[in-house]
Design an enzyme around this catalytic site. Structure first.
Site, short mmCIF file in Angstrom:
data_model
loop_
_atom_site.label_atom_id
_atom_site.label_comp_id
_atom_site.label_asym_id
_atom_site.label_seq_id
_atom_site.Cartn_x
_atom_site.Cartn_y
_atom_site.Cartn_z
N ASP A 52 -3.14 -4.19 -19.79
CA ASP A 52 -2.89 -4.59 -21.28
C ASP A 52 -4.00 -4.19 -22.15
O ASP A 52 -4.08 -3.69 -23.19
CB ASP A 52 -2.42 -6.08 -21.35
CG ASP A 52 -1.51 -6.28 -20.36
OD1 ASP A 52 -0.16 -5.79 -20.53
OD2 ASP A 52 -1.51 -7.16 -19.24
N HIS B 120 0.21 -11.96 -18.37
CA HIS B 120 0.54 -10.50 -18.26
C HIS B 120 2.15 -10.51 -18.37
O HIS B 120 2.81 -10.36 -17.34
CB HIS B 120 0.16 -9.77 -16.91
CG HIS B 120 0.63 -8.46 -16.86
ND1 HIS B 120 0.42 -7.37 -17.68
CD2 HIS B 120 1.58 -8.03 -15.87
CE1 HIS B 120 1.22 -6.53 -17.13
NE2 HIS B 120 2.04 -6.91 -16.01
N ALA C 208 0.90 -1.20 0.03
CA ALA C 208 -0.01 0.10 -0.07
C ALA C 208 0.81 1.18 0.06
O ALA C 208 0.46 2.41 -0.13
CB ALA C 208 -0.97 -0.09 1.09
N ALA C 209 2.08 1.18 0.54
CA ALA C 209 3.12 2.32 0.45
C ALA C 209 3.75 2.52 -0.83
O ALA C 209 4.59 3.49 -1.21
CB ALA C 209 3.93 2.36 1.62
P1 NAX Z 1 6.71 -0.55 -5.52
O1 NAX Z 1 8.00 -1.02 -5.44
O2 NAX Z 1 6.46 1.14 -5.68
O3 NAX Z 1 5.59 -0.81 -4.44
C1 NAX Z 1 5.54 -2.20 -4.04
C2 NAX Z 1 5.29 -2.21 -2.48
O4 NAX Z 1 5.02 -3.59 -2.13
C3 NAX Z 1 6.25 -1.60 -1.83
O5 NAX Z 1 5.94 -0.43 -0.79
C4 NAX Z 1 6.88 -2.74 -0.89
O6 NAX Z 1 7.32 -2.57 0.58
C5 NAX Z 1 5.43 -3.65 -0.85
N1 NAX Z 1 5.69 -5.19 -0.72
C6 NAX Z 1 6.76 -5.99 -1.04
N2 NAX Z 1 6.68 -7.12 -0.42
C7 NAX Z 1 5.71 -6.97 0.12
C8 NAX Z 1 4.70 -7.85 1.07
N3 NAX Z 1 5.45 -9.09 1.17
N4 NAX Z 1 3.83 -7.68 1.72
C9 NAX Z 1 3.29 -6.45 1.58
N5 NAX Z 1 3.72 -5.45 0.85
C10 NAX Z 1 5.13 -5.68 0.13
O7 NAX Z 1 6.09 -1.06 -6.88
P2 NAX Z 1 4.59 -0.63 -7.59
O8 NAX Z 1 5.30 0.06 -9.05
O9 NAX Z 1 3.44 -0.24 -6.93
O10 NAX Z 1 4.39 -2.08 -8.48
C11 NAX Z 1 3.99 -3.24 -7.56
C12 NAX Z 1 3.57 -4.60 -8.47
O11 NAX Z 1 2.86 -4.26 -9.49
C13 NAX Z 1 4.97 -4.85 -9.03
O12 NAX Z 1 5.19 -6.24 -8.84
C14 NAX Z 1 4.81 -4.58 -10.26
O13 NAX Z 1 5.85 -5.46 -11.28
C15 NAX Z 1 3.56 -4.84 -10.69
N6 NAX Z 1 2.72 -4.33 -11.87
C16 NAX Z 1 1.84 -4.96 -12.43
C17 NAX Z 1 1.01 -4.77 -13.40
C18 NAX Z 1 0.10 -5.55 -14.08
O14 NAX Z 1 -0.50 -5.03 -15.24
N7 NAX Z 1 -0.54 -6.71 -13.55
C19 NAX Z 1 1.33 -3.30 -14.24
C20 NAX Z 1 2.13 -2.42 -13.30
C21 NAX Z 1 3.01 -2.87 -12.35
O15 NAX Z 1 4.21 -3.11 -13.27
#
Ligand code: NAX
Length: 326
Positions: free
Chosen positions: A159, A187, A12-13
């Protein structure tokens, strides 16, 4: 006013979280008459920035926001959850192989699947956004034997929306005027955006678009759009990913528009020859809080080959983490 529903969001952050939470709280996901409680999960190191996000949520004074909780324990964050958006995932680090990434995320999504099984409402609807999204959804599903396996889905709506935008730009129309687009499969760069059944302004898309443009430009552009955004912005898509997550959950909860379908990665029931059980993106229609695959579409040889290639990648991903499935 309806009773509040509980929406859990992991990661969420993070950057998607920062675009997503405010729109959920504003009623864009579940409707303007549905209060929500947000239950936010983050790792211990991100609790402080998460408190900043909570302060901002409070400062919006959203009429529909009935409460916000934060936790670093999945069981707590998923307690009685009606909707869960699994956004947090481990990103690929320097020198990390694909297999390492799959395994690192398998550990996270196994634990979160177990926590969902213990703590969430039996009717919970789950969307995996964190990558590799389809396989993460599969892992969570296998770790939640008491929940409805059909309620574990992954996001290919970004997508789908990207493909709509490319078509609208090409033809010079609005995305609203396009029907019958499907994104099949994973995806990932093997996904197959398919215009075979598409109508643009009421006319069959294959009559409007040259095959060469579809195959040489449209399909690769949609497949590589994530990388193009990273190159331009210096960071991965966040607001558009959050918007797609809202679209996915809203359509699932409230229904797709009359006559329209969308793309969702859902457990295959064997339709279109796709291995039963894989979390594969299909054309779906939603109504009454449920989704149904669009059946009976004619599949030509080109499509069949593309659909099989993306299924093969999903089988490989599943086989790489199979030893971790219960
Ligand atoms: P960020 O790195 O900005 O945020 C991810 C957050 O998840 C971080 O704040 C981290 O502390 C937290 N986190 C990590 N492990 C965790 C856990 N075990 N429990 C709870 N929180 C945890 O990434 P963001 O840009 O927000 O992207 C999040 C995810 O979405 C990534 O895996 C990214 O690859 C994926 N995406 C998926 C897309 C899709 O179409 N399915 C597109 C966008 C994005 O690339």
């Amino acid at each position: 006013m309806k009773a509040p529903v509980r929406v859990s969001v992991t990661g969420a952050a993070g950057q998607i979280g920062y675009s997503l939470l405010f729109r959920i709280a504003a009623g864009e996901m579940l409707g303007p008459d549905q209060p929500v409680v947000l239950q936010l999960l983050e790792i211990p190191e991100a609790q402080e920035p998460l408190q900043g996000v909570v302060m901002e949520l409070e400062d919006c004074a959203f009429p529909l926001l009935a409460g916000v909780t934060t936790s670093d324990r999945a069981e707590e964050a998923f307690a009685d959850a009606d909707y869960v958006l699994l956004v947090g995932a481990k990103p690929r680090g320097p020198g990390m192989e694909r297999k390492d990434l799959l395994e690192a995320n398998a550990a996270i999504f196994s634990a979160q699947g177990q926590a969902l099984n213990q703590a969430a409402r039996p009717s919970v609807k789950v969307l995996a956004v964190g990558n590799p999204a389809n396989t993460n959804a599969l892992i969570a599903q296998h770790n939640a034997p008491d929940l409805d396996p059909r309620h574990f889905t992954a996001m290919t709506r970004l997508d789908h929306n990207r493909a709509l935008a490319q078509l609208a730009n090409r033809v010079g129309c609005h995305t609203r005027e396009i029907r019958g687009l499907t994104v099949w499969g994973n995806h990932s760069a093997t996904q197959y955006p398919d215009i075979s059944h598409c109508e643009i302004q009421g006319r069959p898309a294959p009559e409007l678009l040259e095959t060469e443009w579809v195959r040489e430009t449209f399909i690769p552009t949609v497949q590589q759009r994530g990388a193009a955004i990273i190159k331009a912005r210096g960071a991965s898509s966040a607001a558009s990913a959050a918007s797609a997550a809202i679209d996915h959950m809203r359509d699932w909860a409230l229904g797709t528009p009359e006559g329209a379908w969308t793309s969702m990665a859902v457990p295959s029931d064997g339709s279109y020859g796709i291995d039963a059980g894989l979390i594969y993106s299909f054309p779906v229609r939603c109504s009454g809080g449920d989704y149904r695959l669009v059946e009976g579409l004619a599949i030509d040889d080109f499509s069949r080959e593309r659909m099989e290639a993306t299924a093969a990648e999903l089988r490989e991903e599943r086989d790489a983490i199979r030893h971790l499935l219960p």
